[in-house]
Scaffold this motif. Structure first.
Motif, mmCIF file in Angstrom:
data_model
loop_
_atom_site.group_PDB
_atom_site.id
_atom_site.type_symbol
_atom_site.label_atom_id
_atom_site.label_comp_id
_atom_site.label_asym_id
_atom_site.label_seq_id
_atom_site.Cartn_x
_atom_site.Cartn_y
_atom_site.Cartn_z
ATOM 1 N N SER A 1 -2.448 6.889 -2.225
ATOM 2 C CA SER A 1 -3.733 6.384 -1.695
ATOM 3 C C SER A 1 -4.191 5.145 -2.457
ATOM 4 C CB SER A 1 -4.817 7.472 -1.763
ATOM 5 O OG SER A 1 -4.449 8.593 -1.006
ATOM 6 N N THR A 2 -3.258 4.245 -2.709
ATOM 7 C CA THR A 2 -3.605 3.054 -3.487
ATOM 8 C C THR A 2 -2.717 1.884 -3.094
ATOM 9 O OG1 THR A 2 -3.979 2.231 -5.736
ATOM 10 C CG2 THR A 2 -1.993 3.515 -5.376
ATOM 11 N N SER A 3 -3.233 0.683 -3.324
ATOM 12 C CA SER A 3 -2.441 -0.533 -3.202
ATOM 13 C C SER A 3 -1.989 -0.972 -4.584
ATOM 14 C CB SER A 3 -3.264 -1.658 -2.555
ATOM 15 O OG SER A 3 -3.549 -1.373 -1.215
ATOM 16 N N GLN A 4 -0.806 -1.523 -4.666
ATOM 17 C CA GLN A 4 -0.350 -2.015 -5.953
ATOM 18 C C GLN A 4 -1.214 -3.190 -6.409
ATOM 19 O OE1 GLN A 4 3.795 -2.988 -5.336
ATOM 20 N NE2 GLN A 4 4.478 -0.979 -6.068
ATOM 21 N N THR B 1 2.143 -5.474 -11.054
ATOM 22 C CA THR B 1 2.286 -4.017 -11.153
ATOM 23 C C THR B 1 3.440 -3.637 -12.072
ATOM 24 O OG1 THR B 1 1.443 -3.677 -8.906
ATOM 25 C CG2 THR B 1 2.768 -1.908 -9.847
ATOM 26 N N PHE C 1 0.858 -1.182 0.000
ATOM 27 C CA PHE C 1 0.000 0.000 0.000
ATOM 28 C C PHE C 1 0.894 1.232 0.000
ATOM 29 C CE2 PHE C 1 -2.224 3.433 2.274
ATOM 30 C CZ PHE C 1 -3.308 3.581 1.421
ATOM 31 N N GLU D 1 1.309 3.394 -10.520
ATOM 32 C CA GLU D 1 1.429 1.964 -10.277
ATOM 33 C C GLU D 1 0.318 1.313 -11.094
ATOM 34 O OE1 GLU D 1 3.846 0.736 -8.145
ATOM 35 O OE2 GLU D 1 4.544 2.801 -7.861
ATOM 36 N N SER E 1 -1.617 -1.690 -13.297
ATOM 37 C CA SER E 1 -1.773 -3.133 -13.420
ATOM 38 C C SER E 1 -1.300 -3.596 -14.789
ATOM 39 C CB SER E 1 -3.239 -3.530 -13.223
ATOM 40 O OG SER E 1 -3.415 -4.909 -13.527
#
Length: 279
Positions: A57-60, A64, A52, A108, A110
């Motif tokens: 403010s994001t999770s990978q 990634t 995270f 990051e 996907s």
């Protein structure tokens, strides 16, 4: 971080001009770490929990593609980790996904969002692989096959030429981060605007900003080498090409979140860009 295991792997010799190394991390506890702009794009495979990044403010995602960044990050994990990372040379990743690195700047992304069935299949294979060394072998084989395809495609001659141009300019930047921009585009045998477009699309940021990242990483490396003796910040400032010590401190804080002396109380300086963990 505690209760964790790092392992480093070499890429196949054919991949060495493009891939620096692979590293794996296994950890059984929640953890956190301060990271800096390293100047190298990465492909990250999470087989369990992911990182995270509060600054974004994001999770990978599980797979990634991490591009060039210009800010420090306080990454966190909330559970068990089983992560594999392919670390590319500054201009290496474009050889495998094309000249689109500017799309990953401070992002990051996907790998499943770039509409590449081969990468989708790679993600599936890594997710179902039983052990980490086999996963690394699968990734290495995938990159070898992709490299062969790119080297024999209809645009292979231009890609090889662009790689040589960028290799020369990146080498100059790493050796002398304060090289003037006009010297860099002359070295590439391209006009200024054409060179900047090429650099940005294959490396992920403009050459001036990348030079600042390289200079910061070089200063980290010099600090790293002198931890057993008093650190001469004026000498580091001069060696890295900063205009003066105040300039050095401002840039260092911008990319690390701390002044050089503050950082020593937070973590041990380590330059990802100028350190090869396999040597």
């Amino acid at each position: 971080m505690s209760d964790q295991s790092f392992t480093f792997y070499r890429p196949s010799p054919q991949l060495a001009p493009y891939v620096r190394y692979y590293w794996t991390l296994r950890s059984s506890e929640a953890s956190s770490a301060l990271t800096f702009p390293i100047g190298c794009p990465q492909i990250i495979f999470h087989r369990k929990t992911t990182f995270f990044i509060p600054e974004l403010s994001t999770s990978q995602p599980r797979l990634t593609i991490s591009g060039q960044v210009n800010f420090p990050a306080h990454i966190r994990t909330t559970g068990e980790l089983d992560t594999i990372v392919a670390v590319f040379r500054p201009h290496g990743l474009s050889m495998f996904i094309g000249p689109m690195l500017h799309d990953f700047y401070n992002m990051e992304i996907s790998g499943l969002d770039i509409a590449d069935r081969e990468i989708d299949r790679l993600d599936y294979e890594i997710g179902n692989c039983k052990d980490t060394p086999t996963c690394v072998s699968i990734i290495d084989s995938f990159l070898l096959a992709r490299l062969k395809t790119m080297q024999t495609g209809k645009h292979s001659t231009m890609m090889a030429l662009n790689h040589r141009r960028l290799d020369a300019t990146v080498t100059r930047i790493l050796n002398t981060p304060d090289t003037r921009m006009d010297e860099l585009h002359e070295l590439s045998c391209l006009g200024k605007k054409q060179f900047e477009r090429l650099f940005k699309s294959h490396i992920g940021m403009n050459p001036k900003e990348y030079s600042r990242i390289a200079r910061f990483q070089k200063s980290l490396h010099l600090m790293q080498r002198h931890l057993d003796s008093p650190i001469d910040y004026a000498e580091i400032s001069h060696s890295c090409g900063y205009s003066d010590q105040s300039h050095f401190i401002r840039e260092f804080k911008l990319f690390s979140g701390h002044t050089p002396t503050e950082l020593l109380s937070v973590t041990t300086p380590y330059s990802d860009l100028f350190t090869n963990p396999l040597l």
